[in-house]
Design a protein around this motif. Sequence first.
Motif, PDB file in Angstrom:
ATOM      1  N   GLY A 246      42.001  41.621  32.131  1.00  7.47           N
ATOM      2  CA  GLY A 246      41.114  41.629  31.002  1.00  7.47           C
ATOM      3  C   GLY A 246      41.134  40.626  30.038  1.00  7.47           C
ATOM      4  O   GLY A 246      40.343  40.078  29.622  1.00  7.47           O
ATOM      5  N   VAL A 247      42.332  40.081  29.881  1.00  9.76           N
ATOM      6  CA  VAL A 247      42.658  38.893  28.956  1.00  9.76           C
ATOM      7  C   VAL A 247      42.003  37.792  29.481  1.00  9.76           C
ATOM      8  O   VAL A 247      41.149  36.846  28.952  1.00  9.76           O
ATOM      9  N   ALA A 248      42.094  37.430  31.009  1.00  9.34           N
ATOM     10  CA  ALA A 248      41.878  36.207  31.629  1.00  9.34           C
ATOM     11  C   ALA A 248      40.117  36.086  31.432  1.00  9.34           C
ATOM     12  O   ALA A 248      39.748  35.013  31.361  1.00  9.34           O
ATOM     13  N   MET A 249      39.633  37.306  31.686  1.00 10.59           N
ATOM     14  CA  MET A 249      38.420  37.231  31.942  1.00 10.59           C
ATOM     15  C   MET A 249      37.475  37.079  30.476  1.00 10.59           C
ATOM     16  O   MET A 249      36.224  36.847  30.505  1.00 10.59           O
ATOM     17  N   ARG A 250      38.266  37.494  29.544  1.00 11.54           N
ATOM     18  CA  ARG A 250      37.634  37.330  28.289  1.00 11.54           C
ATOM     19  C   ARG A 250      37.795  35.743  27.713  1.00 11.54           C
ATOM     20  O   ARG A 250      36.813  35.298  26.952  1.00 11.54           O
TER      21      ARG A 250
END
Length: 256
Positions: free
Chosen positions: A162-166
């Motif tokens: 979730g962090v990486a894709m944001r």
Amino acid sequence: MRSRLEVAFAVAYRQMTVLFKNPSLFLPPMLFPLMNFVAFAGGLSRLRHVPGFEFKSGYTAFQFVFVLLQSAAFGGVFAGFGIARDFEYGFAKRLLVSAPQRAGIILGYGLGALVRWFTIATVLTVVALIAHMQVGGNGVDLFGLYLLAVIFNQVGLLWAAGVAMRIRTIQAGPLMQTPVFLALFLAPVYVPLDVLSGWIHGVARLNPLTFLIEAGRGFIDGNPTQVVAAFSIAFAMLILFAIWARTGLARAERAG
């Protein structure tokens, strides 16, 4: 059109290929839990003499559970680094174009994280047994311990995804790992919860990860405890962070 499983296996295969062809990506996640296990179970073993410390399987088994769960979580987090790298280098954008089954992309990264962690967990378990770790639990207890770790691995992956894709850059690495690190070390790491005192006892008592660690230690000791609470929390985190990862992927799609 590719099915969801075809997309998942393709993504997982690529993750494993990249990982095993680049020792610099594979060795740190392997060495990190091993060094912690040696430091905690060896260097701090005298803590078993602290008044109130009662764990019949010994301090090695006591610390093994924490390091196993820590390796599971960080196995997922380190896989998140690979997701961020895919976005930064443009592979993820091509993947979004060629794979309409979006859930398969997250599933593939999850499978990759699981295979990565299985390798680490196997080595860690062998080292612990060589170090004469005592195991009081039976086969069912140990299945419960490793199942809890598997779920925690996927929780770590979904959080990091979730962090990486944001953020979509490897610079997101500290944001992926710092909250996980803090949450783990604000649990009863070195001694049981009842032995802690002061503010750390209050924080650890409210920390959801305490239930997972306490349940894991109960499994390996042959005295299961907090089982329902631990698995309820683990599945709740799995659902919550699955939503977090899926909405992160949707944001990445909108960003192009």
